[in-house]
Enzyme design. Structure first.
Site, PDB file in Angstrom:
ATOM      1  N   ILE A  79       0.843  -1.200   0.000  1.00 52.11           N
ATOM      2  CA  ILE A  79       0.000   0.000   0.000  1.00 52.11           C
ATOM      3  C   ILE A  79       0.883   1.257   0.000  1.00 52.11           C
ATOM      4  O   ILE A  79       0.587   2.229  -0.684  1.00 52.11           O
ATOM      5  CB  ILE A  79      -0.949   0.025   1.232  1.00 52.11           C
ATOM      6  CG1 ILE A  79      -1.809  -1.248   1.305  1.00 52.11           C
ATOM      7  CG2 ILE A  79      -1.818   1.288   1.250  1.00 52.11           C
ATOM      8  CD1 ILE A  79      -2.832  -1.424   0.234  1.00 52.11           C
ATOM      9  N   GLY A  80       1.961   1.203   0.779  1.00 52.41           N
ATOM     10  CA  GLY A  80       2.897   2.331   0.761  1.00 52.41           C
ATOM     11  C   GLY A  80       2.418   3.524   1.566  1.00 52.41           C
ATOM     12  O   GLY A  80       2.604   4.666   1.162  1.00 52.41           O
ATOM     13  N   CYS A 138       7.822  -0.540   8.183  1.00 52.25           N
ATOM     14  CA  CYS A 138       7.005  -0.756   6.986  1.00 52.25           C
ATOM     15  C   CYS A 138       7.908  -1.120   5.816  1.00 52.25           C
ATOM     16  O   CYS A 138       8.869  -0.405   5.517  1.00 52.25           O
ATOM     17  CB  CYS A 138       6.200   0.489   6.658  1.00 52.25           C
ATOM     18  SG  CYS A 138       7.218   1.929   6.580  1.00 52.25           S
ATOM     19  N   LYS A 173       7.074  -0.401  16.951  1.00 50.24           N
ATOM     20  CA  LYS A 173       6.651  -1.548  16.130  1.00 50.24           C
ATOM     21  C   LYS A 173       7.846  -2.115  15.375  1.00 50.24           C
ATOM     22  O   LYS A 173       8.419  -1.471  14.499  1.00 50.24           O
ATOM     23  CB  LYS A 173       5.569  -1.096  15.148  1.00 50.24           C
ATOM     24  CG  LYS A 173       5.109  -2.208  14.234  1.00 50.24           C
ATOM     25  CD  LYS A 173       3.641  -2.273  14.171  1.00 50.24           C
ATOM     26  CE  LYS A 173       3.155  -3.271  13.160  1.00 50.24           C
ATOM     27  NZ  LYS A 173       1.852  -2.914  12.643  1.00 50.24           N
ATOM     28  N   GLY A 225      -0.947 -12.459   7.685  1.00 45.47           N
ATOM     29  CA  GLY A 225      -1.966 -13.512   7.725  1.00 45.47           C
ATOM     30  C   GLY A 225      -1.425 -14.823   8.266  1.00 45.47           C
ATOM     31  O   GLY A 225      -0.297 -14.896   8.777  1.00 45.47           O
TER      32      GLY A 225
HETATM   33  C1  LIG Z   1      -3.120  -3.713   4.047  1.00 42.90           C
HETATM   34  C2  LIG Z   1      -2.190  -3.553   5.217  1.00 42.90           C
HETATM   35  C3  LIG Z   1      -1.750  -2.267   5.598  1.00 42.90           C
HETATM   36  C4  LIG Z   1      -0.887  -2.109   6.681  1.00 42.90           C
HETATM   37  N1  LIG Z   1      -0.498  -0.843   7.053  1.00 42.90           N
HETATM   38  C5  LIG Z   1       0.309  -0.675   8.149  1.00 42.90           C
HETATM   39  C6  LIG Z   1       0.669   0.638   8.605  1.00 42.90           C
HETATM   40  O1  LIG Z   1       0.237   1.664   8.057  1.00 42.90           O
HETATM   41  N2  LIG Z   1       1.500   0.729   9.681  1.00 42.90           N
HETATM   42  C7  LIG Z   1       1.984  -0.376  10.338  1.00 42.90           C
HETATM   43  O2  LIG Z   1       2.732  -0.245  11.308  1.00 42.90           O
HETATM   44  N3  LIG Z   1       1.620  -1.635   9.950  1.00 42.90           N
HETATM   45  C8  LIG Z   1       0.814  -1.801   8.884  1.00 42.90           C
HETATM   46  N4  LIG Z   1       0.435  -3.073   8.499  1.00 42.90           N
HETATM   47  C9  LIG Z   1       0.921  -4.243   9.267  1.00 42.90           C
HETATM   48  C10 LIG Z   1      -0.139  -4.746  10.267  1.00 42.90           C
HETATM   49  O3  LIG Z   1      -0.446  -3.759  11.215  1.00 42.90           O
HETATM   50  C11 LIG Z   1       0.361  -6.041  10.984  1.00 42.90           C
HETATM   51  O4  LIG Z   1       1.553  -5.745  11.673  1.00 42.90           O
HETATM   52  C12 LIG Z   1       0.636  -7.182  10.028  1.00 42.90           C
HETATM   53  O5  LIG Z   1      -0.325  -7.222   8.990  1.00 42.90           O
HETATM   54  C13 LIG Z   1       0.692  -8.547  10.726  1.00 42.90           C
HETATM   55  O6  LIG Z   1      -0.524  -8.889  11.323  1.00 42.90           O
HETATM   56  P1  LIG Z   1      -1.665  -9.791  10.598  1.00 42.90           P
HETATM   57  O7  LIG Z   1      -0.967 -11.009  10.073  1.00 42.90           O
HETATM   58  O8  LIG Z   1      -2.663 -10.076  11.667  1.00 42.90           O
HETATM   59  O9  LIG Z   1      -2.209  -8.959   9.509  1.00 42.90           O
HETATM   60  C14 LIG Z   1      -0.422  -3.249   7.406  1.00 42.90           C
HETATM   61  C15 LIG Z   1      -0.868  -4.530   7.022  1.00 42.90           C
HETATM   62  C16 LIG Z   1      -1.745  -4.696   5.954  1.00 42.90           C
HETATM   63  C17 LIG Z   1      -2.197  -6.083   5.601  1.00 42.90           C
END
Ligand SMILES: Cc1cc2nc3c(=O)[nH]c(=O)nc-3n(C[C@H](O)[C@H](O)[C@H](O)COP(=O)(O)O)c2cc1C
Length: 314
Positions: A79-80, A138, A173, A225
């Protein structure tokens, strides 16, 4: 109602600004927007905390599409850091969130140490912000961000600068794209972090075999995921053994059993990310599931469960 003690606290330098969550379940940044879409589906006051999409000083359009790809057990995103910028967040998104009883954690990103410090000092003064989550992990932006989180020196500098700029609790984070995540957590703690959250996404990619080219316009993206859960869990376990500050665990938590695993590994709180896209009410089911598990196991206080996996004989 049960008598279970479910509250989780993250102490900052100012005792009056402690982050107090009514339960240990929060949303993961970037997977919950600013809450509005989900508020049509359930009462957001039930959540332990809401972590909003990453904010930068200026608004960002993010990376060009395609930027979200499904893989067999997770998603790849690039997404960036698309976001409305600091002013857009404060003016358009925070007024709604501020009305909730759920604390709001603002995830911040910058290209320079000064940008992180500026965001921290500006948000320090804003009503309705309960804690900062410093995103040094990120994988989807060209400069800054992950570059800070994968080297000890720069991680120390960013976290120290943020620490000096706010009295809000500071959560750092961490990136899983490092050799030794426990060492990075220790560095964040030494620089003044009040908690660490882990993990962000793992750098990955997918290739279109017909076009013979990467599927994501940005070539690489962050994998999240179920695919990442065992690795994220191992990292939470390792970090818990190394630091004294609370650990917020995330990475592939899809249901309450996953969440309980993270808590047993040492997570004081858990964040739900990709699961929000698959099952929007997953955070509520996870809150209820942990509570029912505690009742069944005769555990009255969530603190008894945190890190229990380390303390019981093999
Ligand atoms: C679409 C998307 C956007 C994300 N945007 C951010 C973000 O802006 N800042 C951030 O620290 N982590 C971001 N993450 C990471 C999530 O907060 C999380 O750390 C990561 O997806 C692992 O957890 P999950 O497996 O439950 O998704 C993003 C993840 C996804 C899938």
């Amino acid at each position: 109602m049960s008598d279970i003690i479910f509250e989780v606290r993250i102490k900052g330098p100012d005792p009056k600004r402690e982050l107090i969550m009514k339960n240990p379940v929060m949303t993961a940044s970037g997977t919950f927007g600013f809450g509005r879409e989900y508020s049509r589906l359930y009462d957001l006051n039930r959540l332990g905390a809401i972590t909003v999409k990453g904010i930068t000083i200026e608004p960002r359009r993010g990376n060009p599409p395609p930027r979200l790809i499904e893989t067999p057990s997770g998603i790849l995103n690039s997404i960036g850091l698309q976001n409305p910028g600091l002013e857009g967040f404060i003016g358009d998104e925070l007024p709604y969130l501020r009305r909730l009883s759920t604390p709001v954690i603002v995830n911040i990103s910058g290209n320079t140490i000064e940008e992180y410090a500026f965001l921290a000092s500006e948000l320090d003064r804003v009503e309705g912000v309960s804690a900062l989550e410093v995103n040094v992990s990120c994988p989807n932006v060209k400069e800054g961000c992950m570059a800070f989180g994968i080297k000890k020196d720069s991680l120390f500098s960013v976290v120290s600068a943020v620490r000096k700029s706010t009295t809000l609790p500071v959560i750092v984070k961490l990136s899983p794209n490092v050799r030794d995540i426990a060492e990075m957590a220790e560095t964040a703690e030494n620089a003044g972090a009040d908690a660490v959250s882990l993990v962000n996404t793992f750098l990955g990619m997918a290739i279109d075999i017909d076009r013979k080219k990467p599927l994501l316009a940005n070539t690489f993206g962050g994998l999240s995921g179920p695919a990442i859960k065992p690795i994220a869990l191992r990292m939470v376990w390792e970090v818990y053994e190394r630091v004294d500050i609370p650990v917020i665990g995330m990475g592939g938590i899809m249901n309450w059993k996953d969440a309980v695993e993270f808590i047993l590994a040492g997570a004081a709180s858990v964040a739900v990310g990709t699961a929000n896209f698959v099952n929007p009410t997953a955070p509520l089911e996870i809150i209820d599931g942990i509570e029912n598990y505690m009742i069944r196991e005769g555990i009255n206080d969530i603190r008894e469960l945190i890190g229990l996996g380390h303390r019981l004989p093999a």
